[in-house]
Design a protein around this motif. Structure first.
Motif, PDB file in Angstrom:
ATOM      1  N   UNK A  16       0.839  -1.372  -0.198  1.00  0.00           N
ATOM      2  CA  UNK A  16       0.020   0.071   0.066  1.00  0.00           C
ATOM      3  C   UNK A  16       0.909   1.248  -0.019  1.00  0.00           C
ATOM      4  N   UNK A  19       2.006   1.681  -3.528  1.00  0.00           N
ATOM      5  CA  UNK A  19       0.756   2.245  -4.650  1.00  0.00           C
ATOM      6  C   UNK A  19       0.490   3.516  -4.103  1.00  0.00           C
ATOM      7  N   UNK A  53     -12.104 -13.772  -0.180  1.00  0.00           N
ATOM      8  CA  UNK A  53     -12.385 -12.712  -0.468  1.00  0.00           C
ATOM      9  C   UNK A  53     -11.395 -11.497   0.123  1.00  0.00           C
ATOM     10  N   UNK A  57      -7.229  -8.275  -2.209  1.00  0.00           N
ATOM     11  CA  UNK A  57      -6.241  -7.118  -2.266  1.00  0.00           C
ATOM     12  C   UNK A  57      -5.012  -7.471  -3.284  1.00  0.00           C
ATOM     13  N   UNK A  60      -4.527  -5.993  -6.567  1.00  0.00           N
ATOM     14  CA  UNK A  60      -4.091  -4.446  -6.468  1.00  0.00           C
ATOM     15  C   UNK A  60      -2.690  -4.385  -6.423  1.00  0.00           C
ATOM     16  N   UNK A 202     -19.055 -10.008  13.078  1.00  0.00           N
ATOM     17  CA  UNK A 202     -19.111 -10.689  11.830  1.00  0.00           C
ATOM     18  C   UNK A 202     -18.485 -11.896  11.994  1.00  0.00           C
ATOM     19  N   UNK A 205     -20.844 -14.389  14.046  1.00  0.00           N
ATOM     20  CA  UNK A 205     -21.702 -14.686  13.045  1.00  0.00           C
ATOM     21  C   UNK A 205     -21.484 -15.879  12.341  1.00  0.00           C
ATOM     22  N   UNK A 318      -6.064  -4.863   7.571  1.00  0.00           N
ATOM     23  CA  UNK A 318      -5.581  -4.530   6.216  1.00  0.00           C
ATOM     24  C   UNK A 318      -6.157  -2.894   6.117  1.00  0.00           C
ATOM     25  N   UNK A 319      -7.312  -2.520   6.345  1.00  0.00           N
ATOM     26  CA  UNK A 319      -7.775  -1.351   5.977  1.00  0.00           C
ATOM     27  C   UNK A 319      -7.027  -0.186   6.852  1.00  0.00           C
ATOM     28  N   UNK A 322      -3.813   0.558   4.922  1.00  0.00           N
ATOM     29  CA  UNK A 322      -3.933   1.143   3.724  1.00  0.00           C
ATOM     30  C   UNK A 322      -3.888   2.726   4.322  1.00  0.00           C
TER      31      UNK A 322
ATOM     32  N   UNK B   7     -15.655   6.324  -6.450  1.00  0.00           N
ATOM     33  CA  UNK B   7     -15.386   4.896  -5.777  1.00  0.00           C
ATOM     34  C   UNK B   7     -15.633   5.320  -4.113  1.00  0.00           C
ATOM     35  N   UNK B   9     -14.573   3.037  -0.804  1.00  0.00           N
ATOM     36  CA  UNK B   9     -13.698   1.712  -0.657  1.00  0.00           C
ATOM     37  C   UNK B   9     -13.191   1.623   0.906  1.00  0.00           C
ATOM     38  N   UNK B  10     -12.893   0.277   1.139  1.00  0.00           N
ATOM     39  CA  UNK B  10     -12.137   0.069   2.417  1.00  0.00           C
ATOM     40  C   UNK B  10     -10.857  -0.173   2.342  1.00  0.00           C
ATOM     41  N   UNK B  11     -10.646  -1.316   1.358  1.00  0.00           N
ATOM     42  CA  UNK B  11      -9.282  -1.865   1.105  1.00  0.00           C
ATOM     43  C   UNK B  11      -8.709  -1.567  -0.495  1.00  0.00           C
ATOM     44  N   UNK B  12      -9.389  -0.717  -0.952  1.00  0.00           N
ATOM     45  CA  UNK B  12      -8.852  -0.262  -2.224  1.00  0.00           C
ATOM     46  C   UNK B  12      -9.218  -0.910  -3.595  1.00  0.00           C
ATOM     47  N   UNK B  13     -10.154  -2.359  -3.430  1.00  0.00           N
ATOM     48  CA  UNK B  13     -10.637  -2.878  -4.645  1.00  0.00           C
ATOM     49  C   UNK B  13     -11.714  -1.983  -5.473  1.00  0.00           C
ATOM     50  N   UNK B  15     -11.332   1.121  -5.777  1.00  0.00           N
ATOM     51  CA  UNK B  15     -10.791   2.199  -6.584  1.00  0.00           C
ATOM     52  C   UNK B  15      -9.961   1.700  -7.574  1.00  0.00           C
ATOM     53  N   UNK B  57     -18.855  -3.233   3.867  1.00  0.00           N
ATOM     54  CA  UNK B  57     -17.743  -3.660   5.050  1.00  0.00           C
ATOM     55  C   UNK B  57     -18.650  -3.939   6.119  1.00  0.00           C
ATOM     56  N   UNK B  58     -17.923  -4.426   7.302  1.00  0.00           N
ATOM     57  CA  UNK B  58     -18.454  -4.668   8.665  1.00  0.00           C
ATOM     58  C   UNK B  58     -19.799  -5.516   8.261  1.00  0.00           C
ATOM     59  N   UNK B  59     -21.080  -5.386   8.922  1.00  0.00           N
ATOM     60  CA  UNK B  59     -22.167  -6.301   8.705  1.00  0.00           C
ATOM     61  C   UNK B  59     -23.157  -5.477   7.647  1.00  0.00           C
ATOM     62  N   UNK B  92     -19.281  -9.889  -1.214  1.00  0.00           N
ATOM     63  CA  UNK B  92     -18.935 -11.316  -1.075  1.00  0.00           C
ATOM     64  C   UNK B  92     -20.013 -12.091  -0.617  1.00  0.00           C
ATOM     65  N   UNK B  95     -20.858 -13.419   2.993  1.00  0.00           N
ATOM     66  CA  UNK B  95     -21.788 -12.765   3.790  1.00  0.00           C
ATOM     67  C   UNK B  95     -22.968 -12.476   3.373  1.00  0.00           C
ATOM     68  N   UNK B  97     -26.264 -12.658   4.343  1.00  0.00           N
ATOM     69  CA  UNK B  97     -27.204 -11.718   4.818  1.00  0.00           C
ATOM     70  C   UNK B  97     -27.248 -10.395   4.404  1.00  0.00           C
ATOM     71  N   UNK B 126     -16.655 -11.282  -4.522  1.00  0.00           N
ATOM     72  CA  UNK B 126     -15.260 -11.908  -4.346  1.00  0.00           C
ATOM     73  C   UNK B 126     -15.120 -13.021  -4.121  1.00  0.00           C
TER      74      UNK B 126
END
Ligand SMILES: Cc1cc2nc3c(=O)[nH]c(=O)nc-3n(C[C@H](O)[C@H](O)[C@H](O)COP(=O)(O)OP(=O)(O)OC[C@H]3O[C@@H](n4cnc5c(N)ncnc54)[C@H](O)[C@@H]3O)c2cc1C
Ligand SMILES: Cc1cc2nc3c(=O)[nH]c(=O)nc-3n(C[C@H](O)[C@H](O)[C@H](O)COP(=O)(O)O)c2cc1C
Lengths: 395, 149
Positions: A16, A19, A53, A57, A60, A202, A205, A318-319, A322, B7, B9-13, B15, B57-59, B92, B95, B97, B126
């Motif tokens: 990152x 990048x 999933x 990354x 990228x 999550x 869950x 990971x976030x 970045x 865009x 984004x959270x991890x760049x995909x 973007x 992201x998240x839920x 993805x 996830x 639900x 994904x």
């Protein structure tokens, strides 16, 4: 010609950072160095085999080398093949993004007993890292200490049925090993209250969806995700969550481990066939982290920067890597003054063992094409084969 | 045509995909590319078509870079009745639900402000073997062709 930057570590932080630098300054000469013959650090060797999933990354990061002109120099370990002073002499800026490969010790009596395993060592073995030790025997009742996402990753893999690993990249040897453990019960031990645990809802869950587990909570709490999961599961494999339980000692008793924990109800003892510690990571001692962090932060700034887990400790996923990389790139570009006499990557000319990104692309293609039907990839595991994919191709 | 690509984004995909879309369209169109984090709802009023790529992201929440933009949509209540947008989700199916909820929530916020959604909202999975650009480029081209006729 642009300034020359060496980034040590091809994990998320290093990639990152490259990048973000190249987005702002495409004419930089960026070299990413990694001790392993393959890139991406914990994306390949830490992120769970059944969370493909998240590994997206890597697509990228590949573009750094295929489109953005960064160069990968794999199989080159800082501190072994090359020294930091040499690297700093050759580049305008050096960024250390080497992560943290050591397991934080429990710090209680008995934490070095046989059968006590670090989660980093265990996941490296599960995910077929070339430097990993052999997979240990866990026995019928492993205890996991720690309540972060890594602890839940380990728990989930141990609790899954072979069918539930469909589509993952878990290798044949770790798959057989999992099946051979014959685990009858798993206990997860954490110091905090359930509602204060660090794992994300999550992740819990996802546990609730596993066919085998029967989640239980030792001290009831208002942790919503966990309570829902407890109510939703009734499989044959008991998984006891013991929060508010501070580990104080480990002993060996009759061939098993005995963990003593301090709880609101007084001290309690938990018997374990093995203990997996998942309480964070520390520097494995290969680099003098404290001194390097201090030097990188010293004013006026030299040409040394640190990034990712090496800089912050093992917090953040990971976030965060970045976000921090973007801030770091701005900081570096604000300060950099290119010196055209710096040789840059020319100093690697004598290192014949370095592998480049084309090499990784061949390995990647081989791994994808050799995957069995129920797996998305079959990792090439030993260093020799990683260095000579042809031997694998012929096999 | 003037096309603005955004865009979240959270991890760049997202973007990366937005860049691919911009690259795919720039020969024939006047394109711009921006992170929703650096954009305001007013920015949607500039181009004839807005193309938005947004992950989850998240839920099933919006990714970090789309959150401030969504907050502005809710707080400033802009009138977007002249705005046209097409939105593409990244998600993805593991996830199950909340699959594709990030892009869904953003689309709902825009429609609630009067913006017009063009076409369906595809979601790239994904967990699948498809490449997002292989799904998104034909999708966006078909939308543009539809507008031209
Ligand atoms: C088991 C586990 C599971 C995780 N799962 C997730 C997840 O699902 N989602 C998520 O967002 N985050 C996850 N994380 C967190 C995420 O992996 C980290 O935030 C991230 O990898 C940190 O990136 P990094 O680049 O700092 O370190 P790393 O990824 O560790 O990369 C460091 C790189 O440096 C190289 N290196 C080390 N020493 C040297 C040397 N001396 N010379 C040259 N190269 C060297 C290493 O080979 C490695 O490639 C997980 C972490 C672990 C441990
Ligand atoms: C912790 C986590 C939570 C996620 N939650 C969802 C979700 O609720 N719904 C969904 O469709 N995708 C979800 N995803 C998948 C991401 O949307 C997908 O990986 C996407 O490619 C990320 O794009 P980005 O890099 O642009 O953020 C999640 C991924 C992670 C790692």
């Amino acid at each position: 010609m642009g300034a020359k930057i060496a980034i040590v570590g091809a994990g998320p932080s290093g990639c990152y950072t490259a990048q973000a630098l190249l987005k702002r300054a495409p004419d930089l000469e960026i070299d990413i160095i990694d001790a392993q013959p393959v890139p991406y650090g914990l994306v390949r060797y830490g992120v769970a085999a059944d969370h493909q999933g998240t590994k997206g990354v890597a697509r990228q990061f590949a573009r750094l080398f295929t489109r953005q002109n960064a160069r990968f120099h794999g199989n080159l370990r800082l501190g072994h093949h090359i020294t930091l002073p040499d690297l700093r002499r050759a580049y305008d800026v050096v960024v250390l993004a080497t992560g943290l490969a050591g397991d934080r010790a429990l710090g209680i009596p008995g934490d070095g007993l046989p059968g006590v395993i670090g989660s980093g060592a265990l996941t490296r073995a599960l995910y077929e890292h070339p430097d990993a030790a052999a997979l240990p025997s866990l026995g019928a009742h492993p205890v996991i200490i720690g309540t972060g996402n890594v602890a839940i990753d380990v728990l989930r893999l141990l609790a899954k049925t072979p069918d539930e690993l469909h589509g993952s990249d878990l290798g044949p040897a770790p798959t057989d090993w999992l099946a051979a453990q014959e685990i009858r019960q798993i206990t997860v031990v954490g110091r905090s209250r359930a509602s204060a645990a660090r794992f994300s809802p999550v992740m819990i869950k996802e546990l609730a969806e596993l066919s085998r587990v029967d989640l239980r909570l030792r001290f009831p709490d208002d942790a919503e995700a966990l309570n829902t999961a407890v109510a939703a599961t009734s499989g044959p494999l008991p998984v006891d969550f013991r929060f508010e339980s501070r580990p104080v000692a480990l002993e060996q008793v009759d061939g098993a481990l005995r963990l003593t924990v301090e709880t609101p109800a007084g001290p309690e003892q938990i018997s374990a066939s093995s203990v997996i510690s998942a309480i964070g990571f520390v520097c494995d001692g290969a680099l003098d982290r404290a001194a390097l962090l201090q030097e990188a932060d010293a004013a006026p700034p030299g040409n040394l920067y640190t990034a990712g887990w090496f800089r912050t400790g093992s917090v953040g996923a990971i976030p965060q890597c970045r976000d921090e990389a973007q801030a770091l790139a701005v900081e570096i570009l604000d300060r950099i003054t290119p010196d055209v006499t710096k040789p840059g990557r020319a100093i690697f000319a004598a290192h014949k063992s370095i592998v480049d990104f084309d090499h990784w692309q061949r390995l990647d293609a081989l791994e994808l094409s050799s995957a069995p039907g129920n797996r998305c990839r079959q990792k090439i595991t030993c260093r020799e084969e990683l260095l000579n994919p042809a031997t694998h191709e012929d096999a | 045509m003037k096309i603005a690509i955004f865009f979240g984004t959270e991890t760049g995909n997202a973007e990366m995909l937005a860049e691919d879309i911009a690259t795919g369209l720039e020969a024939e169109h006047e394109t711009s590319l921006a992170d929703l984090a650096d954009s305001s709802p007013e920015d949607l009023k500039v181009a004839e078509l807005n193309v938005i790529v947004c992950s989850s992201y998240g839920e099933g929440e919006l990714p970090a870079s789309a959150k401030p933009f969504a907050a502005q949509l809710a707080d400033s209540q802009p009138d977007l009745s002249d705005v046209r947008f097409a939105i593409f989700g990244l998600g993805d199916s593991e996830y199950a639900e909340t699959y594709g909820f990030g892009s869904m929530k953003l689309a709902e916020l825009l429609v609630a402000r009067g913006a017009r959604a063009l076409d369906e909202r595809p979601v790239h999975d994904a967990a699948s073997a498809d490449l997002p650009e292989d799904v998104a480029l034909p999708w966006v081209t078909a939308i543009i062709d539809g507008l031209a006729t």
